[in-house]
Design an enzyme around this catalytic site. Structure first.
Site, PDB file in Angstrom:
ATOM      1  N   ASP A  23       0.852  -1.200   0.000  1.00 53.09           N
ATOM      2  CA  ASP A  23       0.000   0.000   0.000  1.00 53.09           C
ATOM      3  C   ASP A  23       0.884   1.245   0.000  1.00 53.09           C
ATOM      4  O   ASP A  23       1.614   1.480   0.966  1.00 53.09           O
ATOM      5  CB  ASP A  23      -0.893  -0.057   1.249  1.00 53.09           C
ATOM      6  CG  ASP A  23      -1.698   1.215   1.426  1.00 53.09           C
ATOM      7  OD1 ASP A  23      -1.862   1.961   0.434  1.00 53.09           O
ATOM      8  OD2 ASP A  23      -2.166   1.461   2.557  1.00 53.09           O
ATOM      9  N   ASN A  25      -0.261   4.467  -0.288  1.00 51.08           N
ATOM     10  CA  ASN A  25      -0.870   5.740   0.139  1.00 51.08           C
ATOM     11  C   ASN A  25      -1.582   5.668   1.493  1.00 51.08           C
ATOM     12  O   ASN A  25      -2.323   6.579   1.860  1.00 51.08           O
ATOM     13  CB  ASN A  25      -1.828   6.270  -0.932  1.00 51.08           C
ATOM     14  CG  ASN A  25      -3.003   5.324  -1.161  1.00 51.08           C
ATOM     15  OD1 ASN A  25      -3.080   4.278  -0.508  1.00 51.08           O
ATOM     16  ND2 ASN A  25      -3.891   5.675  -2.061  1.00 51.08           N
ATOM     17  N   ASP A  31      -1.868  -1.165  -3.796  1.00 54.06           N
ATOM     18  CA  ASP A  31      -2.194  -0.394  -5.001  1.00 54.06           C
ATOM     19  C   ASP A  31      -1.081  -0.507  -6.041  1.00 54.06           C
ATOM     20  O   ASP A  31      -0.037  -1.118  -5.790  1.00 54.06           O
ATOM     21  CB  ASP A  31      -2.463   1.077  -4.641  1.00 54.06           C
ATOM     22  CG  ASP A  31      -1.405   1.642  -3.711  1.00 54.06           C
ATOM     23  OD1 ASP A  31      -0.211   1.410  -3.995  1.00 54.06           O
ATOM     24  OD2 ASP A  31      -1.762   2.278  -2.694  1.00 54.06           O
ATOM     25  N   ASP A 100      -5.402 -10.805 -15.365  1.00 58.40           N
ATOM     26  CA  ASP A 100      -6.501 -11.729 -15.113  1.00 58.40           C
ATOM     27  C   ASP A 100      -7.647 -11.376 -16.065  1.00 58.40           C
ATOM     28  O   ASP A 100      -8.010 -10.215 -16.201  1.00 58.40           O
ATOM     29  CB  ASP A 100      -6.977 -11.571 -13.664  1.00 58.40           C
ATOM     30  CG  ASP A 100      -7.163 -12.901 -12.974  1.00 58.40           C
ATOM     31  OD1 ASP A 100      -8.016 -13.672 -13.455  1.00 58.40           O
ATOM     32  OD2 ASP A 100      -6.485 -13.157 -11.967  1.00 58.40           O
ATOM     33  N   ASP A 201      -9.797 -16.701 -15.777  1.00 57.51           N
ATOM     34  CA  ASP A 201     -10.542 -17.151 -14.609  1.00 57.51           C
ATOM     35  C   ASP A 201     -11.619 -18.179 -14.996  1.00 57.51           C
ATOM     36  O   ASP A 201     -12.432 -17.913 -15.894  1.00 57.51           O
ATOM     37  CB  ASP A 201     -11.210 -15.908 -13.993  1.00 57.51           C
ATOM     38  CG  ASP A 201     -11.789 -16.164 -12.627  1.00 57.51           C
ATOM     39  OD1 ASP A 201     -11.012 -16.385 -11.681  1.00 57.51           O
ATOM     40  OD2 ASP A 201     -13.031 -16.138 -12.490  1.00 57.51           O
ATOM     41  N   GLU A 258      -7.630 -21.169 -16.043  1.00 61.20           N
ATOM     42  CA  GLU A 258      -7.949 -21.810 -14.760  1.00 61.20           C
ATOM     43  C   GLU A 258      -9.088 -22.786 -15.014  1.00 61.20           C
ATOM     44  O   GLU A 258     -10.162 -22.380 -15.467  1.00 61.20           O
ATOM     45  CB  GLU A 258      -8.368 -20.753 -13.735  1.00 61.20           C
ATOM     46  CG  GLU A 258      -8.529 -21.355 -12.348  1.00 61.20           C
ATOM     47  CD  GLU A 258      -9.456 -20.573 -11.436  1.00 61.20           C
ATOM     48  OE1 GLU A 258      -9.348 -20.724 -10.218  1.00 61.20           O
ATOM     49  OE2 GLU A 258     -10.331 -19.820 -11.935  1.00 61.20           O
ATOM     50  N   HIS A 331      -4.006 -17.202  -4.698  1.00 64.74           N
ATOM     51  CA  HIS A 331      -4.851 -16.432  -3.771  1.00 64.74           C
ATOM     52  C   HIS A 331      -6.075 -17.214  -3.289  1.00 64.74           C
ATOM     53  O   HIS A 331      -6.841 -16.703  -2.476  1.00 64.74           O
ATOM     54  CB  HIS A 331      -5.286 -15.139  -4.459  1.00 64.74           C
ATOM     55  CG  HIS A 331      -6.160 -15.419  -5.660  1.00 64.74           C
ATOM     56  ND1 HIS A 331      -5.676 -16.018  -6.807  1.00 64.74           N
ATOM     57  CD2 HIS A 331      -7.481 -15.224  -5.867  1.00 64.74           C
ATOM     58  CE1 HIS A 331      -6.670 -16.165  -7.661  1.00 64.74           C
ATOM     59  NE2 HIS A 331      -7.786 -15.693  -7.116  1.00 64.74           N
ATOM     60  N   ASP A 332      -6.295 -18.414  -3.834  1.00 62.29           N
ATOM     61  CA  ASP A 332      -7.442 -19.231  -3.414  1.00 62.29           C
ATOM     62  C   ASP A 332      -7.020 -20.398  -2.521  1.00 62.29           C
ATOM     63  O   ASP A 332      -7.872 -21.141  -2.032  1.00 62.29           O
ATOM     64  CB  ASP A 332      -8.150 -19.831  -4.640  1.00 62.29           C
ATOM     65  CG  ASP A 332      -8.793 -18.783  -5.516  1.00 62.29           C
ATOM     66  OD1 ASP A 332      -9.206 -17.726  -4.994  1.00 62.29           O
ATOM     67  OD2 ASP A 332      -8.886 -19.016  -6.745  1.00 62.29           O
TER      68      ASP A 332
HETATM   69  C1  NOJ Z   1     -11.462 -18.181  -9.458  1.00 65.60           C
HETATM   70  C2  NOJ Z   1     -10.679 -17.113  -8.768  1.00 65.60           C
HETATM   71  O1  NOJ Z   1      -9.353 -17.518  -8.648  1.00 65.60           O
HETATM   72  C3  NOJ Z   1     -11.356 -16.863  -7.442  1.00 65.60           C
HETATM   73  O2  NOJ Z   1     -10.599 -16.049  -6.600  1.00 65.60           O
HETATM   74  C4  NOJ Z   1     -12.709 -16.280  -7.716  1.00 65.60           C
HETATM   75  O3  NOJ Z   1     -13.416 -16.144  -6.512  1.00 65.60           O
HETATM   76  C5  NOJ Z   1     -13.520 -17.154  -8.666  1.00 65.60           C
HETATM   77  N1  NOJ Z   1     -12.758 -17.670  -9.756  1.00 65.60           N
HETATM   78  C6  NOJ Z   1     -14.655 -16.375  -9.250  1.00 65.60           C
HETATM   79  O4  NOJ Z   1     -14.172 -15.402 -10.128  1.00 65.60           O
END
Ligand code: NOJ
Length: 556
Positions: A23, A25, A31, A100, A201, A258, A331-332
């Site tokens: 971050d 700011n 950001d 993405d 995605d 993905e 991130h998932d």
């Molecule tokens: C896969 C993404 O990696 C995830 O973070 C997201 O919640 C779902 N697709 C829906 O876009």
């Protein structure tokens, strides 16, 4: 590699989740200027491609995976001028940018959906899936991936719309050629700016089985599982080939889809270069091995033999027929060192071992922010400290079903997506130096020990180990195109494999346990004298025994 078109085969990708990266700011949210500040750090690591999770305008129901405007930057992240500067700064450093691409769904605040909702005869109505109810209920029994029904009722039109994710993420109807044309135009806008590719995605969900049939509803489940009707659907290959022909093939880019539910057989179809679809896909199979039936929240210990079998299957299936992506984290997913390693006593050893195990395979490796310093899962006491919609919805659904708070929290600690989303840990200052304000999600208290500053000051750190792995990959073609062969197939604690190319060979040994092991395999032991040590996560030792989480790479 001679062929410059395949630059992504030699690349190592680093994923940035912008909200949690840096971050600049003080508003508590990462950001674009914050990313720019850290590009030299990434260059030092040696990665050559950045995959940036969504930075588009979004109401943030799902942290940017619900896009309101594909051609505008999210206010909290900056402006289009910031974006252009970042792209420029990346290219100046000889690094590439993969964006993405989220086109299975939009936000319900996207102009297309706003129009679509206005009336049944609006030209945008058919950009989404609107259906009448069945017997006074939803049009089918599909459950949303984020809990509840996959359908939301709209009173004014007395119809429902489909949302496989949150109700603020309505699914786009890819049967509509006008929608496809709009998406292609949007993709060209970004590619013409000079970006270097797309991470797509849940792109294998864009083709749905016509008629949207009910899914099988298992006992004890609230909804049917529609997966077989929306993953790898009937027109998926045709749609990807069209996208490739209309857009992708005109640019020297990389693409990664993905694809939950894709098997190696599917992956060959998606990634065989002659078929002109995408360069590689993200499989979920290895990430599902520590789940019991009923989904990811139902925990099961990892069986290493199954993991070996699975990754070997992918290595063999795609060898010279397609291409693998290699990942432990994103991130998932929870943090790998907490998941398949040991985030306490052997955190450093196991993080290096896991990295070695993955990076010597064939494919393009992906590193998720913080993985390179061995960031760990987090345990917040209260649900209030969690931010992820998937986690919160699951919590509420399971409470209603009678699970206890403790049971649910156990699942969240192991699998919740916020494990990966706590702020990047830069130094020992408050909140790990991520922000001077109040972070949008609490920092993992371990930042005092685990942070970039400490890592850079320690020549034995996980960071420098990753740096070495990346450098080795760039020098050794055997890692890019050598054959793969699993060794010690049934060993419950050691993942061992060999890569071969002409008369060259590499043997990779990884101890996935805290036990000291002696390798009792004569064939392997006989090979050792011909090899020398290339890499290890301990001071030199004997190759016939492995210390806790030890990894050794040998070269002939
Ligand atoms: C896969 C993404 O990696 C995830 O973070 C997201 O919640 C779902 N697709 C829906 O876009």
């Amino acid at each position: 590699m001679k062929n410059n078109d395949n630059w992504w085969k030699k690349s190592v990708v680093y994923q940035i989740y912008p909200r949690s990266f840096n971050d600049s700011n003080g508003d508590g949210i990462g950001d674009i200027q914050g990313i720019i500040e850290k590009l030299d750090y990434l260059k030092l690591l040696g990665v050559d491609v950045i995959w940036l999770s969504p930075v588009y305008d979004s109401p943030n129901d799902d942290n940017g995976y619900d896009i309101r405007n594909y051609q505008k930057i999210m206010n909290e992240f900056g402006t289009m001028a910031d974006f252009d500067q970042m792209l420029d700064e990346l290219h100046k450093r000889d690094m590439k940018l993969v964006m993405d691409l989220v086109v299975n769904h939009t936000s319900d605040e996207h102009e297309w959906f706003v129009q679509s909702k206005k009336s049944k005869d609006n030209p945008y109505r058919d950009y989404y899936f609107w259906r009448e109810g069945k017997d006074g209920k939803e049009p089918n029994n599909w459950g949303s991936i984020f809990s509840g029904s996959a359908w939301e009722y709209d009173e004014p039109s007395n119809e429902y719309y489909l949302h496989l994710f949150s109700k603020k993420q309505p699914d786009l109807n890819w049967e509509n050629p006008k929608l496809r044309e709009d998406v292609y135009q949007m993709m060209k806008y970004w590619l013409d700016k000079g970006i270097d590719g797309f991470r797509m995605d849940v792109v294998n969900m864009i083709s749905k089985q016509p008629g949207l049939p009910d899914g099988v509803q298992s006992e004890g489940q609230l909804y049917g599982d529609g997966g077989q009707y929306f993953m790898n659907g009937p027109r998926i290959h045709e749609l990807l080939q069209e996208m490739n022909h209309e857009v992708l093939s005109n640019y020297p880019i990389m693409t990664v889809g993905e694809m939950p539910g894709a098997t190696p057989e599917d992956a060959i179809l998606y990634t065989d270069p002659d078929r002109k679809e995408v360069n590689m896909i993200f499989t979920f199979e290895h990430m599902d091995l520590d789940s019991a039936p009923g989904g990811k929240w139902n925990l099961k210990p990892l069986n290493l033999v199954e993991l070996k079998e699975n990754l070997t299957k992918w290595q063999s299936a795609l060898h010279s027929k397609g291409w693998n992506s290699l990942y432990w984290n994103n991130h998932d997913q929870p943090r790998i060192v907490s998941r398949f390693g040991d985030d306490q006593k052997y955190r450093v050893e196991s993080a290096k071992m896991l990295a070695t195990c993955l990076h010597f395979m064939q494919g393009t490796p992906y590193i998720y922010q913080g993985e390179e310093i061995g960031m760990t899962n987090v345990k917040f006491d209260s649900l209030e400290d969690y931010r992820d919609i998937e986690t919160i919805n699951m919590y509420n659904e399971r409470m209603a079903l009678g699970y206890t708070h403790e049971e649910i929290m156990t699942s969240i600690y192991a699998k919740g997506r916020d494990n990966a989303r706590t702020p990047m840990q830069w130094d020992t200052s408050e909140n790990g130096g991520f922000t001077s304000g109040i972070p949008w999600i609490k920092a993992n208290p371990k930042y005092k020990e685990i942070n970039v500053k400490n890592a850079l000051n320690d020549s034995q750190s996980i960071f420098y180990f990753y740096q070495k792995l990346i450098a080795i990959r760039k020098e050794m073609d055997i890692i890019i195109d050598g054959d793969f062969q699993l060794l010690l197939k049934d060993h419950p604690e050691v993942f061992a494999y060999e890569r071969t190319r002409k008369d060259e060979s590499l043997i990779v040994l990884c101890n996935f346990s805290a036990n000291e092991l002696v390798i009792e395999d004569e064939e392997l032991a006989n090979k050792f004298p011909e090899y020398h040590l290339l890499l290890s996560n301990y001071e030199a030792g004997k190759t016939t025994s492995l210390r806790p989480y030890e990894t050794v790479v040998l070269k002939k």
